[in-house]
Design an enzyme around this catalytic site. Structure first.
Site, mmCIF file in Angstrom:
data_model
loop_
_atom_site.group_PDB
_atom_site.id
_atom_site.type_symbol
_atom_site.label_atom_id
_atom_site.label_comp_id
_atom_site.label_asym_id
_atom_site.label_seq_id
_atom_site.Cartn_x
_atom_site.Cartn_y
_atom_site.Cartn_z
ATOM 1 N N ASN A 7 -2.457 -46.958 -9.581
ATOM 2 C CA ASN A 7 -3.034 -48.367 -9.569
ATOM 3 C C ASN A 7 -4.334 -48.762 -9.258
ATOM 4 O O ASN A 7 -4.389 -48.675 -7.979
ATOM 5 C CB ASN A 7 -2.110 -48.918 -8.591
ATOM 6 C CG ASN A 7 -2.311 -49.939 -7.958
ATOM 7 O OD1 ASN A 7 -2.564 -50.901 -9.101
ATOM 8 N ND2 ASN A 7 -1.108 -50.425 -7.152
ATOM 9 N N TRP A 8 -5.430 -48.953 -10.854
ATOM 10 C CA TRP A 8 -6.233 -49.952 -9.932
ATOM 11 C C TRP A 8 -6.658 -50.931 -8.847
ATOM 12 O O TRP A 8 -7.581 -51.241 -8.280
ATOM 13 C CB TRP A 8 -7.547 -49.760 -11.493
ATOM 14 C CG TRP A 8 -7.547 -48.876 -12.126
ATOM 15 C CD1 TRP A 8 -6.940 -47.253 -11.665
ATOM 16 C CD2 TRP A 8 -7.673 -48.517 -13.426
ATOM 17 N NE1 TRP A 8 -7.134 -46.550 -12.441
ATOM 18 C CE2 TRP A 8 -7.526 -46.940 -13.495
ATOM 19 C CE3 TRP A 8 -8.443 -49.851 -14.029
ATOM 20 C CZ2 TRP A 8 -8.606 -46.519 -15.366
ATOM 21 C CZ3 TRP A 8 -9.451 -48.768 -15.694
ATOM 22 C CH2 TRP A 8 -9.298 -47.402 -16.019
ATOM 23 N N LYS A 9 -5.211 -51.675 -9.190
ATOM 24 C CA LYS A 9 -5.304 -52.551 -8.527
ATOM 25 C C LYS A 9 -6.051 -53.669 -9.013
ATOM 26 O O LYS A 9 -6.708 -54.009 -9.936
ATOM 27 C CB LYS A 9 -5.034 -52.944 -6.807
ATOM 28 C CG LYS A 9 -4.497 -52.018 -6.780
ATOM 29 C CD LYS A 9 -4.744 -51.509 -4.837
ATOM 30 C CE LYS A 9 -3.546 -50.606 -4.236
ATOM 31 N NZ LYS A 9 -3.684 -50.795 -3.243
ATOM 32 N N HIS A 96 5.737 -54.132 -5.772
ATOM 33 C CA HIS A 96 4.319 -53.752 -4.625
ATOM 34 C C HIS A 96 3.830 -54.328 -3.324
ATOM 35 O O HIS A 96 4.397 -55.415 -3.302
ATOM 36 C CB HIS A 96 2.999 -54.067 -5.672
ATOM 37 C CG HIS A 96 2.423 -52.811 -4.981
ATOM 38 N ND1 HIS A 96 1.522 -53.629 -3.583
ATOM 39 C CD2 HIS A 96 1.800 -51.675 -5.249
ATOM 40 C CE1 HIS A 96 0.944 -51.810 -3.018
ATOM 41 N NE2 HIS A 96 1.073 -51.245 -4.153
ATOM 42 N N GLU A 98 1.812 -55.459 -1.685
ATOM 43 C CA GLU A 98 1.201 -56.575 -1.792
ATOM 44 C C GLU A 98 1.246 -57.655 -2.389
ATOM 45 O O GLU A 98 0.293 -59.077 -2.394
ATOM 46 C CB GLU A 98 -0.371 -56.456 -2.431
ATOM 47 C CG GLU A 98 -1.029 -55.408 -1.671
ATOM 48 C CD GLU A 98 -2.297 -53.494 -2.475
ATOM 49 O OE1 GLU A 98 -2.567 -54.306 -3.694
ATOM 50 O OE2 GLU A 98 -2.210 -53.437 -1.412
ATOM 51 N N GLU A 168 6.429 -46.780 -0.574
ATOM 52 C CA GLU A 168 5.484 -46.921 -0.104
ATOM 53 C C GLU A 168 5.382 -47.382 1.343
ATOM 54 O O GLU A 168 4.978 -49.140 1.098
ATOM 55 C CB GLU A 168 4.281 -47.449 -0.884
ATOM 56 C CG GLU A 168 3.729 -47.361 -2.293
ATOM 57 C CD GLU A 168 2.900 -47.874 -3.278
ATOM 58 O OE1 GLU A 168 2.260 -46.878 -3.754
ATOM 59 O OE2 GLU A 168 2.467 -48.797 -3.554
ATOM 60 N N GLY A 174 -3.814 -47.619 1.607
ATOM 61 C CA GLY A 174 -4.985 -48.422 1.894
ATOM 62 C C GLY A 174 -5.138 -48.167 3.232
ATOM 63 O O GLY A 174 -6.340 -49.104 3.894
ATOM 64 N N SER A 211 -2.132 -44.288 1.046
ATOM 65 C CA SER A 211 -3.721 -42.812 1.395
ATOM 66 C C SER A 211 -3.101 -42.198 0.229
ATOM 67 O O SER A 211 -3.776 -41.023 1.650
ATOM 68 C CB SER A 211 -3.711 -43.151 2.874
ATOM 69 O OG SER A 211 -4.216 -44.655 3.243
ATOM 70 N N GLY A 232 -3.759 -45.341 -4.737
ATOM 71 C CA GLY A 232 -4.251 -46.769 -4.647
ATOM 72 C C GLY A 232 -6.441 -46.295 -5.291
ATOM 73 O O GLY A 232 -6.666 -45.608 -6.763
ATOM 74 N N GLY A 233 -6.245 -46.138 -4.353
ATOM 75 C CA GLY A 233 -8.109 -45.740 -4.058
ATOM 76 C C GLY A 233 -9.232 -44.517 -4.676
ATOM 77 O O GLY A 233 -9.359 -44.881 -5.190
HETATM 78 P P1 PGA Z 1 -3.332 -46.084 -2.125
HETATM 79 O O1 PGA Z 1 -2.373 -47.589 -2.378
HETATM 80 O O2 PGA Z 1 -3.692 -44.971 -2.476
HETATM 81 O O3 PGA Z 1 -5.223 -47.402 -1.703
HETATM 82 O O4 PGA Z 1 -3.142 -46.931 -0.622
HETATM 83 C C1 PGA Z 1 -1.612 -47.030 -3.011
HETATM 84 C C2 PGA Z 1 -0.915 -48.534 -3.561
HETATM 85 O O5 PGA Z 1 -0.960 -49.825 -2.685
HETATM 86 O O6 PGA Z 1 -0.408 -48.364 -4.819
#
Ligand code: PGA
Length: 251
Positions: A7-9, A96, A98, A168, A174, A211, A232-233
Site C-alpha cells: 500500500n503506497w498510500k 483502511h 486512515e 491492521e 506506521g 509496521s 505500508g512503509g
Molecule cells: P505500515 O502500514 O506498514 O506503514 O504500518 C500498513 C498499512 O497501513 O496498510
C-alpha cells in the site's frame, strides 16, 4: 493462497512510482514469487500508467486504495469500482483505518463499497482493526469482528470467496510498533472462527498489516492463520518489499 500487498498510500510522484514498479517487476520473476500473489496499490493517479507498464507475464497485480460505492454520478473527487475494472485494476483496498479516521468512513459505508467492488469483479481487501483504547480495555476481538461482520454483511456465501481480509491494529500502523506474533494469531484465529460460525466459510485469506518489515516478518508469516501481509512503509523500498515476498513464500 498467500498474498503480499504493498500500500503506497499518498506517496511517490509518477516518476518515482514508475521507478519503484520497474525495480519490482524486474526482481519479481515467476520463480521468485512462487505461490505468492503480489499486489501493489499505487495512488489512483498512477493506476493506468502502472497497468500499462506491466508486461503481459508480470507477476504483479494492481489494487486501488479506495473507491466509491456507486458506479457513476455526482461525487466530486471520487473514483468508482467500475472505472477501476475498466482500467485493468484487479483489487481495491477498502475500509483502511486512515479512510475511517481522516475521512469519516463508517462500517456501513465500507459495506456498500465492498458489495459494489464484488459486483464489478474487483477483489476487495477489507481492512479492520482495533484502536489502542480497545486493545487496552480488552474489547478488541469483538470490536474487530463487529467491523468485519458489518463490512461483509451484504455478501452471499459465494461472494465471500473473492474477499481478502486485512487485520491492521491501528496502534501498529506506521508507528514502528508491531503486534506480537501471538496477538496476530489470536485475532486471525478468532476472526476465522467467527466467519465460519456466522457466515458459513472461513477460507478467505487473512493478511496482517502494521509496521511489518523484513526484520519482523518471519515470526508473523509463520503463524497458522496468517496468509500474508498488507505492507505500508516497507512497500516503498523495492528491496524490502521483495525480501518480504521471499519470506512469505518460504513461510
Ligand atoms: P505500515 O502500514 O506498514 O506503514 O504500518 C500498513 C498499512 O497501513 O496498510
Amino acid at each position: 493462497m498467500k498474498f503480499l500487498v504493498g500500500n503506497w498510500k499518498m506517496n511517490t510522484t509518477p516518476e518515482e512510482g514508475m521507478a519503484l514498479l520497474e525495480e519490482l517487476s524486474q526482481g519479481l520473476t515467476k520463480e521468485v514469487v512462487g505461490d505468492v500473489r503480489v499486489v501493489v496499490a499505487p495512488p489512483s493517479l498512477h493506476l493506468i500508467p502502472v497497468a500499462d507498464a506491466l508486461l503481459e507475464n508480470s507477476q504483479i497485480e494492481i489494487a486501488a486504495q479506495n473507491c466509491h460505492y456507486e458506479d457513476f454520478g455526482a461525487y466530486t473527487g471520487e473514483i468508482s469500482a467500475q472505472m477501476l475494472l475498466h482500467s485493468e485494476v484487479d483489487a481495491v483496498i477498502l475500509g483502511h483505518s486512515e479512510r475511517r479516521q481522516y475521512f469519516s468512513e463508517t462500517d456501513d459505508f465500507v459495506a456498500l463499497k465492498v458489495k459494489n467492488a464484488i459486483k464489478n469483479h474487483l477483489i476487495p481487501i477489507v481492512c479492520v482493526g482495533e484502536k489502542l483504547e480497545q486493545r487496552n480495555t480488552g474489547t478488541f476481538l469483538e470490536d474487530t469482528w463487529s467491523q468485519l461482520s458489518i463490512a461483509l454483511s451484504d455478501l452471499s456465501k459465494d461472494e465471500l470467496e473473492d474477499v481478502i481480509i486485512a487485520y491492521e491494529p491501528i496502534w501498529a500502523i506506521g508507528t514502528g510498533e508491531v503486534a506480537s506474533p501471538e496477538q496476530v494469531q489470536q485475532m486471525h484465529s478468532f476472526l476465522r472462527r467467527k466467519l465460519k460460525e456466522n457466515m458459513g466459510r472461513d477460507d478467505m485469506p487473512i493478511l496482517y498489516g502494521g509496521s511489518c518489515k523484513p526484520s519482523n516478518a518471519d515470526e508473523i508469516f509463520s503463524q497458522n492463520d496468517v496468509d500474508g501481509g498488507l505492507i505500508g512503509g516497507a512497500s516503498l523500498n523495492a528491496e524490502d518489499f521483495m525480501l518480504l515476498v521471499e519470506k512469505l513464500k518460504n513461510s
